[in-house]
Scaffold this active site. Sequence first.
Site, PDB file in Angstrom:
ATOM      1  N   LYS A 115       0.637  -1.183   0.003  1.00 63.69           N
ATOM      2  CA  LYS A 115       0.017  -0.150  -0.210  1.00 63.69           C
ATOM      3  C   LYS A 115       0.623   1.206   0.050  1.00 63.69           C
ATOM      4  O   LYS A 115       0.327   2.226  -0.851  1.00 63.69           O
ATOM      5  CB  LYS A 115      -1.014  -0.073   1.205  1.00 63.69           C
ATOM      6  N   LYS A 197      -4.261 -11.718  -8.071  1.00 58.49           N
ATOM      7  CA  LYS A 197      -5.823 -12.501  -7.510  1.00 58.49           C
ATOM      8  C   LYS A 197      -6.889 -11.454  -7.809  1.00 58.49           C
ATOM      9  O   LYS A 197      -6.615 -10.350  -8.332  1.00 58.49           O
ATOM     10  CB  LYS A 197      -5.562 -12.663  -5.996  1.00 58.49           C
ATOM     11  N   LYS A 200     -10.902  -6.179  -5.135  1.00 61.00           N
ATOM     12  CA  LYS A 200     -12.077  -5.198  -5.299  1.00 61.00           C
ATOM     13  C   LYS A 200     -11.528  -3.885  -6.186  1.00 61.00           C
ATOM     14  O   LYS A 200     -12.306  -3.318  -6.898  1.00 61.00           O
ATOM     15  CB  LYS A 200     -12.561  -4.410  -3.777  1.00 61.00           C
TER      16      LYS A 200
HETATM   17  P1  TYM Z   1     -10.706  -7.561   2.404  1.00 56.98           P
HETATM   18  O1  TYM Z   1     -12.060  -6.416   2.414  1.00 56.98           O
HETATM   19  O2  TYM Z   1      -9.420  -7.239   1.466  1.00 56.98           O
HETATM   20  O3  TYM Z   1     -11.332  -9.010   1.824  1.00 56.98           O
HETATM   21  C1  TYM Z   1     -12.337  -9.358   2.573  1.00 56.98           C
HETATM   22  C2  TYM Z   1     -12.191 -11.157   2.512  1.00 56.98           C
HETATM   23  O4  TYM Z   1     -11.933 -11.619   1.395  1.00 56.98           O
HETATM   24  C3  TYM Z   1     -10.923 -12.380   1.264  1.00 56.98           C
HETATM   25  N1  TYM Z   1     -10.322 -12.519  -0.303  1.00 56.98           N
HETATM   26  C4  TYM Z   1      -9.860 -13.284  -0.784  1.00 56.98           C
HETATM   27  N2  TYM Z   1      -9.925 -14.569  -0.643  1.00 56.98           N
HETATM   28  C5  TYM Z   1      -9.487 -15.544  -1.695  1.00 56.98           C
HETATM   29  N3  TYM Z   1      -9.048 -14.916  -2.864  1.00 56.98           N
HETATM   30  C6  TYM Z   1      -9.106 -13.619  -2.983  1.00 56.98           C
HETATM   31  N4  TYM Z   1      -8.670 -13.212  -4.472  1.00 56.98           N
HETATM   32  C7  TYM Z   1      -9.480 -12.541  -2.311  1.00 56.98           C
HETATM   33  N5  TYM Z   1      -9.611 -11.494  -2.135  1.00 56.98           N
HETATM   34  C8  TYM Z   1     -10.046 -11.266  -0.973  1.00 56.98           C
HETATM   35  C9  TYM Z   1      -9.875 -11.919   2.471  1.00 56.98           C
HETATM   36  O5  TYM Z   1      -8.852 -12.737   2.697  1.00 56.98           O
HETATM   37  C10 TYM Z   1     -10.804 -11.454   3.434  1.00 56.98           C
HETATM   38  O6  TYM Z   1     -11.179 -12.805   4.284  1.00 56.98           O
HETATM   39  N6  TYM Z   1      -8.151  -6.673   6.612  1.00 56.98           N
HETATM   40  C11 TYM Z   1      -9.301  -7.618   5.941  1.00 56.98           C
HETATM   41  C12 TYM Z   1     -10.471  -6.799   6.681  1.00 56.98           C
HETATM   42  C13 TYM Z   1     -10.441  -6.992   8.145  1.00 56.98           C
HETATM   43  C14 TYM Z   1     -10.823  -8.324   9.138  1.00 56.98           C
HETATM   44  C15 TYM Z   1     -10.598  -7.919  10.256  1.00 56.98           C
HETATM   45  C16 TYM Z   1     -10.531  -9.654   8.533  1.00 56.98           C
HETATM   46  C17 TYM Z   1     -10.521  -6.175   9.021  1.00 56.98           C
HETATM   47  N7  TYM Z   1     -10.851  -6.516  10.266  1.00 56.98           N
HETATM   48  C18 TYM Z   1     -10.705  -8.951  11.211  1.00 56.98           C
HETATM   49  C19 TYM Z   1     -10.603 -10.557   9.630  1.00 56.98           C
HETATM   50  C20 TYM Z   1     -10.845 -10.326  11.023  1.00 56.98           C
HETATM   51  C21 TYM Z   1      -9.392  -7.031   4.539  1.00 56.98           C
HETATM   52  O7  TYM Z   1      -8.727  -6.241   4.188  1.00 56.98           O
HETATM   53  O8  TYM Z   1     -10.334  -7.918   4.083  1.00 56.98           O
END
Ligand code: TYM
Length: 334
Positions: A115, A197, A200
């Site tokens: 980032k 991958k 969003k």
């Molecule tokens: P975020 O918003 O980027 O993604 C949400 C969830 O989707 C999963 N994910 C994927 N899994 C497989 N393949 C992909 N291409 C892929 N892209 C996204 C992510 O692993 C995630 O599970 N930091 C976290 C948000 C967060 C969080 C938390 C998660 C904030 N607090 C507490 C767990 C516990 C995030 O940015 O996810």
Amino acid sequence: MKKQKEIVMSGIRPTGFLHLGNYFGALQNYVRMQDEYQCFFMVADLHSLTTHPDTKELKENVLRVLAENIACGLNPEKVALYCQSHIYETSELYLYLNMLAYKGELEKTTTFKEKARLQPDNINAGLLTYPVLQTADIILHRASLVPVGKDQEQHLEMARNFVNRFNHRYGEVFPEPKAFNYGSELIKVPSLDGAGKMSKSENQYATLYLADDDEAIRKKVMKAKTDNGPVIPNSPKPEYIENIFLLMRLVCDDSIVQKFDQEYNNCKIRYGDLKKQLAEDMVKFISPIREKVNEILGNNKYLQQVMEQGAEKARKSAKTTMELVRQAIGLKYF
Ligand code: TYM
């Protein structure tokens, strides 16, 4: 005596439309876990401020993610489904945990480095301490299982370090949280262009969103990277072909995957046919979710009620934890 259910926590940032990676990495597990565990799932709006300081679209994105969670099968009666910023205790716990997190380890985090490279003019302290806030989210409910995709593995490792430091310094308050998937490994859903991958905000033409219409789905799948096919029987698949098979295994019947696998091994595969099949199965998978999301988004009152009810459940659990935390740290003077 009734055995206490294990506690589950996870979250998704409202930084854009959810995609197949979010579904298979996270949401699918949430839905299965809601019947077995005590679950807390939230929309991570505070985390989104580290990369999206402009909040013009925040409300719309938060409501969409909430609706997408429900459309994928989460039942707000069974789980606490809430918005991160509604639970003020998160920020308090984040502050305490910041005293246990070191600059060196935070700077080494892969997501921070990525980032910082993408937004060199806004390398804010929130970005640096992102994994600390994520730890606060999880341990605020003393959760031990965290359903996430592969990209979150390092954050979970850091969460365990912070928890161990806290417990060591102030006494055992928290269980060690673990990244969770029903399969044997955490999942990474690849993009359709053979590199990286689904995401969003990046790779949008190679990412299948739960909001994509049928034509967009077909177009994206038909453009997926392939080649002329193998010429030697039973050759290993190049990574971009392996990725397409991985996507097929997610949404197509086993018999169909087997058929194409055999054709690949006999050097008879026609990628045009394979992609047509994959596109139709993707349409079948995504379109009912998309329609459900739109239906839910049309009912603002319901969404508000879900959010308030979720926050109430989350606050209750947060309050109990924070009593223990303040006591353990020594912030109770009378
Ligand atoms: P975020 O918003 O980027 O993604 C949400 C969830 O989707 C999963 N994910 C994927 N899994 C497989 N393949 C992909 N291409 C892929 N892209 C996204 C992510 O692993 C995630 O599970 N930091 C976290 C948000 C967060 C969080 C938390 C998660 C904030 N607090 C507490 C767990 C516990 C995030 O940015 O996810």
